[in-house]
Design a protein around this motif. Sequence first.
Motif, PDB file in Angstrom:
ATOM      1  N   LYS A 114       0.835  -1.147  -0.023  1.00  0.00           N
ATOM      2  CA  LYS A 114       0.014  -0.037   0.045  1.00  0.00           C
ATOM      3  C   LYS A 114       0.863   1.320   0.055  1.00  0.00           C
ATOM      4  O   LYS A 114       0.601   2.188  -0.597  1.00  0.00           O
ATOM      5  CB  LYS A 114      -0.818  -0.014   1.099  1.00  0.00           C
ATOM      6  CG  LYS A 114      -1.644   1.117   1.346  1.00  0.00           C
ATOM      7  CD  LYS A 114      -2.996   1.097   0.709  1.00  0.00           C
ATOM      8  CE  LYS A 114      -3.898   2.261   1.238  1.00  0.00           C
ATOM      9  NZ  LYS A 114      -3.716   3.647   1.176  1.00  0.00           N
ATOM     10  N   ILE A 115       1.705   1.293   0.864  1.00  0.00           N
ATOM     11  CA  ILE A 115       2.655   2.233   0.825  1.00  0.00           C
ATOM     12  C   ILE A 115       3.509   2.525  -0.393  1.00  0.00           C
ATOM     13  O   ILE A 115       3.634   3.662  -1.136  1.00  0.00           O
ATOM     14  CB  ILE A 115       3.878   2.313   2.091  1.00  0.00           C
ATOM     15  CG1 ILE A 115       3.289   2.321   3.268  1.00  0.00           C
ATOM     16  CG2 ILE A 115       5.014   3.256   2.044  1.00  0.00           C
ATOM     17  CD1 ILE A 115       3.970   1.946   4.536  1.00  0.00           C
ATOM     18  N   GLU A 116       3.864   1.199  -1.205  1.00  0.00           N
ATOM     19  CA  GLU A 116       4.621   1.479  -2.417  1.00  0.00           C
ATOM     20  C   GLU A 116       3.602   1.989  -3.581  1.00  0.00           C
ATOM     21  O   GLU A 116       4.047   2.833  -4.244  1.00  0.00           O
ATOM     22  CB  GLU A 116       4.993   0.030  -2.688  1.00  0.00           C
ATOM     23  CG  GLU A 116       5.496  -0.050  -4.126  1.00  0.00           C
ATOM     24  CD  GLU A 116       5.912  -1.650  -4.550  1.00  0.00           C
ATOM     25  OE1 GLU A 116       6.712  -1.585  -5.537  1.00  0.00           O
ATOM     26  OE2 GLU A 116       5.000  -2.533  -4.393  1.00  0.00           O
ATOM     27  N   ASP A 117       2.248   1.566  -3.305  1.00  0.00           N
ATOM     28  CA  ASP A 117       1.304   2.205  -4.403  1.00  0.00           C
ATOM     29  C   ASP A 117       1.170   3.748  -4.117  1.00  0.00           C
ATOM     30  O   ASP A 117       1.235   4.466  -5.237  1.00  0.00           O
ATOM     31  CB  ASP A 117       0.075   1.466  -4.101  1.00  0.00           C
ATOM     32  CG  ASP A 117       0.043   0.100  -4.580  1.00  0.00           C
ATOM     33  OD1 ASP A 117       0.990  -0.464  -5.457  1.00  0.00           O
ATOM     34  OD2 ASP A 117      -0.986  -0.563  -4.107  1.00  0.00           O
ATOM     35  N   GLU A 118       1.057   4.160  -2.975  1.00  0.00           N
ATOM     36  CA  GLU A 118       1.016   5.608  -2.852  1.00  0.00           C
ATOM     37  C   GLU A 118       2.245   6.362  -3.334  1.00  0.00           C
ATOM     38  O   GLU A 118       1.974   7.444  -3.883  1.00  0.00           O
ATOM     39  CB  GLU A 118       0.768   5.649  -1.279  1.00  0.00           C
ATOM     40  CG  GLU A 118      -0.537   5.307  -0.857  1.00  0.00           C
ATOM     41  CD  GLU A 118      -0.575   5.449   0.793  1.00  0.00           C
ATOM     42  OE1 GLU A 118       0.386   5.788   1.425  1.00  0.00           O
ATOM     43  OE2 GLU A 118      -1.590   5.242   1.233  1.00  0.00           O
ATOM     44  N   ILE A 119       3.396   5.770  -2.907  1.00  0.00           N
ATOM     45  CA  ILE A 119       4.577   6.344  -3.473  1.00  0.00           C
ATOM     46  C   ILE A 119       4.704   6.281  -5.116  1.00  0.00           C
ATOM     47  O   ILE A 119       4.861   7.564  -5.576  1.00  0.00           O
ATOM     48  CB  ILE A 119       5.917   5.765  -2.905  1.00  0.00           C
ATOM     49  CG1 ILE A 119       6.023   5.998  -0.984  1.00  0.00           C
ATOM     50  CG2 ILE A 119       7.226   6.190  -3.648  1.00  0.00           C
ATOM     51  CD1 ILE A 119       6.910   5.217  -0.527  1.00  0.00           C
ATOM     52  N   ILE A 120       4.439   5.309  -5.776  1.00  0.00           N
ATOM     53  CA  ILE A 120       4.380   5.227  -7.206  1.00  0.00           C
ATOM     54  C   ILE A 120       3.337   6.345  -7.910  1.00  0.00           C
ATOM     55  O   ILE A 120       3.789   7.214  -8.529  1.00  0.00           O
ATOM     56  CB  ILE A 120       3.926   3.893  -7.639  1.00  0.00           C
ATOM     57  CG1 ILE A 120       5.426   2.998  -7.394  1.00  0.00           C
ATOM     58  CG2 ILE A 120       3.466   3.919  -9.064  1.00  0.00           C
ATOM     59  CD1 ILE A 120       5.036   1.374  -7.699  1.00  0.00           C
ATOM     60  N   ALA A 121       2.056   6.329  -7.004  1.00  0.00           N
ATOM     61  CA  ALA A 121       1.104   7.292  -7.365  1.00  0.00           C
ATOM     62  C   ALA A 121       1.602   8.840  -7.335  1.00  0.00           C
ATOM     63  O   ALA A 121       1.522   9.585  -8.123  1.00  0.00           O
ATOM     64  CB  ALA A 121      -0.069   7.231  -6.766  1.00  0.00           C
ATOM     65  N   GLU A 122       2.350   9.142  -6.375  1.00  0.00           N
ATOM     66  CA  GLU A 122       2.816  10.415  -6.013  1.00  0.00           C
ATOM     67  C   GLU A 122       3.862  10.728  -6.885  1.00  0.00           C
ATOM     68  O   GLU A 122       3.995  11.874  -7.625  1.00  0.00           O
ATOM     69  CB  GLU A 122       3.269  10.691  -4.616  1.00  0.00           C
ATOM     70  CG  GLU A 122       3.978  11.848  -4.141  1.00  0.00           C
ATOM     71  CD  GLU A 122       4.190  11.899  -2.686  1.00  0.00           C
ATOM     72  OE1 GLU A 122       5.267  12.753  -2.469  1.00  0.00           O
ATOM     73  OE2 GLU A 122       3.512  11.309  -1.677  1.00  0.00           O
ATOM     74  N   SER A 123       4.648   9.937  -7.427  1.00  0.00           N
ATOM     75  CA  SER A 123       5.813   9.937  -8.023  1.00  0.00           C
ATOM     76  C   SER A 123       5.312  10.315  -9.610  1.00  0.00           C
ATOM     77  O   SER A 123       5.858  11.175 -10.182  1.00  0.00           O
ATOM     78  CB  SER A 123       6.689   8.753  -8.289  1.00  0.00           C
ATOM     79  OG  SER A 123       7.484   8.708  -6.818  1.00  0.00           O
ATOM     80  N   ARG A 124       4.451   9.727  -9.978  1.00  0.00           N
ATOM     81  CA  ARG A 124       3.881  10.053 -11.362  1.00  0.00           C
ATOM     82  C   ARG A 124       3.259  11.219 -11.602  1.00  0.00           C
ATOM     83  O   ARG A 124       3.251  11.982 -12.354  1.00  0.00           O
ATOM     84  CB  ARG A 124       2.608   8.786 -11.515  1.00  0.00           C
ATOM     85  CG  ARG A 124       3.133   7.546 -11.821  1.00  0.00           C
ATOM     86  CD  ARG A 124       2.057   6.503 -12.453  1.00  0.00           C
ATOM     87  NE  ARG A 124       2.681   5.117 -12.619  1.00  0.00           N
ATOM     88  CZ  ARG A 124       2.337   4.145 -12.093  1.00  0.00           C
ATOM     89  NH1 ARG A 124       0.989   4.028 -11.529  1.00  0.00           N
ATOM     90  NH2 ARG A 124       2.843   2.950 -12.491  1.00  0.00           N
ATOM     91  N   LEU A 125       2.516  11.706 -10.237  1.00  0.00           N
ATOM     92  CA  LEU A 125       2.036  12.976 -10.184  1.00  0.00           C
ATOM     93  C   LEU A 125       3.249  14.087 -10.455  1.00  0.00           C
ATOM     94  O   LEU A 125       2.960  15.063 -11.498  1.00  0.00           O
ATOM     95  CB  LEU A 125       1.195  13.282  -9.020  1.00  0.00           C
ATOM     96  CG  LEU A 125       0.685  14.791  -8.937  1.00  0.00           C
ATOM     97  CD1 LEU A 125      -0.287  15.154  -9.970  1.00  0.00           C
ATOM     98  CD2 LEU A 125      -0.019  14.796  -7.577  1.00  0.00           C
ATOM     99  N   VAL A 126       4.121  13.849  -9.598  1.00  0.00           N
ATOM    100  CA  VAL A 126       5.361  14.807  -9.714  1.00  0.00           C
ATOM    101  C   VAL A 126       5.830  14.956 -11.241  1.00  0.00           C
ATOM    102  O   VAL A 126       6.129  15.933 -11.590  1.00  0.00           O
ATOM    103  CB  VAL A 126       6.408  14.364  -8.803  1.00  0.00           C
ATOM    104  CG1 VAL A 126       7.769  15.100  -8.941  1.00  0.00           C
ATOM    105  CG2 VAL A 126       5.756  14.501  -7.252  1.00  0.00           C
ATOM    106  N   LEU A 127       6.175  13.589 -11.903  1.00  0.00           N
ATOM    107  CA  LEU A 127       6.563  13.588 -13.151  1.00  0.00           C
ATOM    108  C   LEU A 127       5.671  14.215 -13.981  1.00  0.00           C
ATOM    109  O   LEU A 127       6.230  14.884 -15.007  1.00  0.00           O
ATOM    110  CB  LEU A 127       6.774  12.161 -13.571  1.00  0.00           C
ATOM    111  CG  LEU A 127       8.074  11.465 -12.784  1.00  0.00           C
ATOM    112  CD1 LEU A 127       8.188  10.025 -13.264  1.00  0.00           C
ATOM    113  CD2 LEU A 127       9.437  12.078 -13.256  1.00  0.00           C
TER     114      LEU A 127
END
Length: 137
Positions: A114-127
Amino acid sequence: MVDESGLAMEIANMKDETPIIMGSSEYEMIELFRRINISRPIALTLACLAKGREISSQSIEMVSGLRQPEVSVAMRYLRENNWIDIREEKKSKGKGRPIKLYKLTVSMDRIVSKIEDEIIAESRLVLRNIERLKHIA
């Protein structure tokens, strides 16, 4: 108390008197959680709960070195994510509030995912924001 040297720390569980141990794997878990920007109280609390045993907030405080308000903040986060079960147990002696006992209701693998999914989603938004800035500039 947390031993800064990395040696195992023990404290008796309120319910069954078996020691709760904070060993090298728990210290590594805390460090890795901190590296991915999980707050210190949440990282320490998760490490205390990682073995899947029921533990009181007082035991978490003593093992982790956290103060009561920090444990409460961490528990709120864990509760909001439906990762813990809370049970109250009356004190065997004396008066006062019942002791709250906490236990993980999901595996550490699911929590990490779940933490990984949140970090990936946040990283995609930043990119996406970086790409948009490049386009505008």
